[in-house]
Design an enzyme around this catalytic site. Sequence first.
Site, short mmCIF file in Angstrom:
data_model
loop_
_atom_site.label_atom_id
_atom_site.label_comp_id
_atom_site.label_asym_id
_atom_site.label_seq_id
_atom_site.Cartn_x
_atom_site.Cartn_y
_atom_site.Cartn_z
N TYR A 242 -8.34 5.81 -13.13
CA TYR A 242 -8.40 6.13 -11.83
C TYR A 242 -7.96 7.85 -12.05
O TYR A 242 -7.86 8.50 -10.90
CB TYR A 242 -7.21 5.62 -10.96
CG TYR A 242 -7.07 4.32 -10.83
CD1 TYR A 242 -8.06 3.33 -10.58
CD2 TYR A 242 -6.02 3.54 -11.42
CE1 TYR A 242 -7.96 2.19 -10.39
CE2 TYR A 242 -5.83 2.34 -11.41
CZ TYR A 242 -6.83 1.58 -10.99
OH TYR A 242 -6.69 0.16 -10.73
N GLY B 152 0.76 -0.99 0.11
CA GLY B 152 0.13 -0.12 -0.07
C GLY B 152 0.88 1.42 0.04
O GLY B 152 0.22 2.19 -0.44
N CYS C 287 -9.45 4.52 -29.35
CA CYS C 287 -10.82 5.12 -29.86
C CYS C 287 -11.73 5.28 -28.73
O CYS C 287 -12.79 4.89 -28.46
CB CYS C 287 -11.23 4.31 -30.92
SG CYS C 287 -12.59 4.93 -31.64
N TYR D 133 1.79 -1.54 -12.22
CA TYR D 133 0.32 -1.47 -12.50
C TYR D 133 0.31 -0.67 -13.93
O TYR D 133 -0.66 -0.04 -14.33
CB TYR D 133 -0.53 -0.88 -11.72
CG TYR D 133 -0.55 -1.38 -10.31
CD1 TYR D 133 -1.14 -2.75 -10.14
CD2 TYR D 133 -0.07 -0.74 -9.08
CE1 TYR D 133 -0.67 -3.28 -8.96
CE2 TYR D 133 -0.02 -1.41 -8.00
CZ TYR D 133 -0.58 -2.60 -7.86
OH TYR D 133 -0.45 -3.43 -6.73
N GLU E 213 3.85 -6.88 1.77
CA GLU E 213 3.30 -7.18 0.43
C GLU E 213 3.41 -6.11 -0.55
O GLU E 213 2.41 -5.55 -0.85
CB GLU E 213 1.96 -7.58 0.28
CG GLU E 213 1.85 -9.06 1.17
CD GLU E 213 0.18 -9.44 1.13
OE1 GLU E 213 -0.03 -10.74 1.20
OE2 GLU E 213 -0.69 -8.60 0.96
N GLY F 200 4.00 -3.68 -3.57
CA GLY F 200 3.97 -3.78 -5.00
C GLY F 200 4.21 -2.53 -5.57
O GLY F 200 5.47 -2.36 -6.25
N1 LLP Z 1 -1.24 -7.18 -1.18
C1 LLP Z 1 -2.66 -7.53 -1.58
C2 LLP Z 1 -3.57 -8.46 -1.18
C3 LLP Z 1 -3.21 -6.42 -2.52
O1 LLP Z 1 -4.40 -6.73 -3.22
C4 LLP Z 1 -2.21 -5.61 -3.36
C5 LLP Z 1 -2.66 -4.88 -4.32
C6 LLP Z 1 -1.07 -5.53 -2.60
C7 LLP Z 1 -0.59 -6.41 -1.63
C8 LLP Z 1 -0.02 -4.33 -3.24
O2 LLP Z 1 -0.34 -3.20 -2.90
P1 LLP Z 1 0.49 -1.86 -3.28
O3 LLP Z 1 1.86 -2.15 -2.49
O4 LLP Z 1 1.03 -2.32 -4.77
O5 LLP Z 1 -0.23 -0.62 -3.20
N2 LLP Z 1 -4.09 -1.28 -9.92
C9 LLP Z 1 -4.36 -0.18 -9.03
C10 LLP Z 1 -3.77 -0.98 -7.59
C11 LLP Z 1 -4.68 -2.20 -7.27
C12 LLP Z 1 -4.08 -2.78 -6.00
C13 LLP Z 1 -4.53 -4.22 -5.78
N3 LLP Z 1 -3.92 -4.93 -4.84
C14 LLP Z 1 -3.74 1.10 -9.35
O6 LLP Z 1 -2.78 1.02 -10.55
O7 LLP Z 1 -3.29 1.88 -8.46
#
Ligand code: LLP
Length: 404
Positions: free
Chosen positions: A317, A238, A342, A371, A274, A276
Amino acid sequence: MEKIKDLLSFFGGKEKLKEFARQHETPAYIYAKSIVEHNFLAYQKHLSENQGRVCVAIKANSNPELLKILAAHGAGVDVVSWAEAQRALDCGVPGQKIVFSGVGKRRSELERAIDAGLAAINVESQAEFELIQNLCKEKQKRVRLSFRLNPNVDANTHPKISTGMFENKFGMDHLQVEDLYKRSHQDPWIQAVGIHFHLGSQIFTQDPYDQALDQAFTLIDQLRKQSMIVEFLNVGGGIGLREQSIEEHIHAIEMHMKKIVDESHGKNIKIFVEPGRSIFGNAGILLTQVLYRKQTSHKTFVIVDAGMNDYMRPALYEAPVHLEYLGESKNHETMDLVGPVCESTDTFAKNITFTVCMQGDILAMMHVGAYGYSMSSHYNLRSRPAEFLWDGAQYRCIQEEILA
Ligand code: LLP
């Protein structure tokens, strides 16, 4: 803007990028190996093997070469489909370092996860739990489960990427988690090992984590008082990304990890994270070329060769795009930066004041490593763009362009 300019040097610098664009098709993603590594190590250094694990959320970026780099540093992964798990296994991440989340895991995916002996399947509902119970009994195999708590905490992020509120489909409330944890205790095939939460994405304050941690530790205390074993607490990902330098970003990771580790100190529990976006986001740029300038009686459109199929976060978004201009112009104008798809929502920036972009000029969209490619598509039968890795000396193609 200076901060972002400095960032280009991690990708070979402006001149090399221009040369790259002359020799290769655009749009193309380019990743900086050193940034991925820096980001990962900023997390990893807070968690030794017996303190916990960094399970990188590969939905943010699942390029095999990037996964191999992370695997070599000992990374675990968080996956949301069996295909992601299989890719991680193929790239050298052992099953015992994989956690499997998601509200809609298929039966065949659960079967594979049970067979592979993952670190944990994150259970998101009672129905899923009962299916896992049946599968384990049929297979006569044990499985490690963690349970996803929905703490109903507002992460103050875009509603489309919030996951930790009752409004959202994810996880279960405190009582449901407690109930399933206890039921696991009665089942010889189920080993309940942890509690999980994930609050959402693009989070910039620690407060939501503090609130969720409080709840999770209360629950863990209750479970332990009833003789249950809780090996780990998984606090999800997050951490957000904005227009900032590498140093500021690393600092944000460090502060987050320090808080989490401090708050779990003395609780005899491993911590899983976790991340991302904070691993891949600032490690990726998308190079694009100006196809046309289009002047109407109303406005100026600059049409580039990247579209929403290549990078869909602005369309989905309203995510802002951080742009870097690699051409020669000095003047500025107000314009809309749009792609060839398009759809009117195929717009990267509206009414921005930016350098006058001429046909053939190259632009870099910054901070698109997470992403970005992973959400790209063949919409309009467009190709998915190629991906390259800058390793400090050269650009190496790590994914060819995929024709529709
Ligand atoms: N753990 C779980 C269970 C998740 O569902 C996610 C992201 C993460 C970890 C990683 O979160 P991060 O550190 O990346 O914020 N497509 C959207 C983001 C969707 C995230 C979904 N889950 C965007 O481009 O902003």
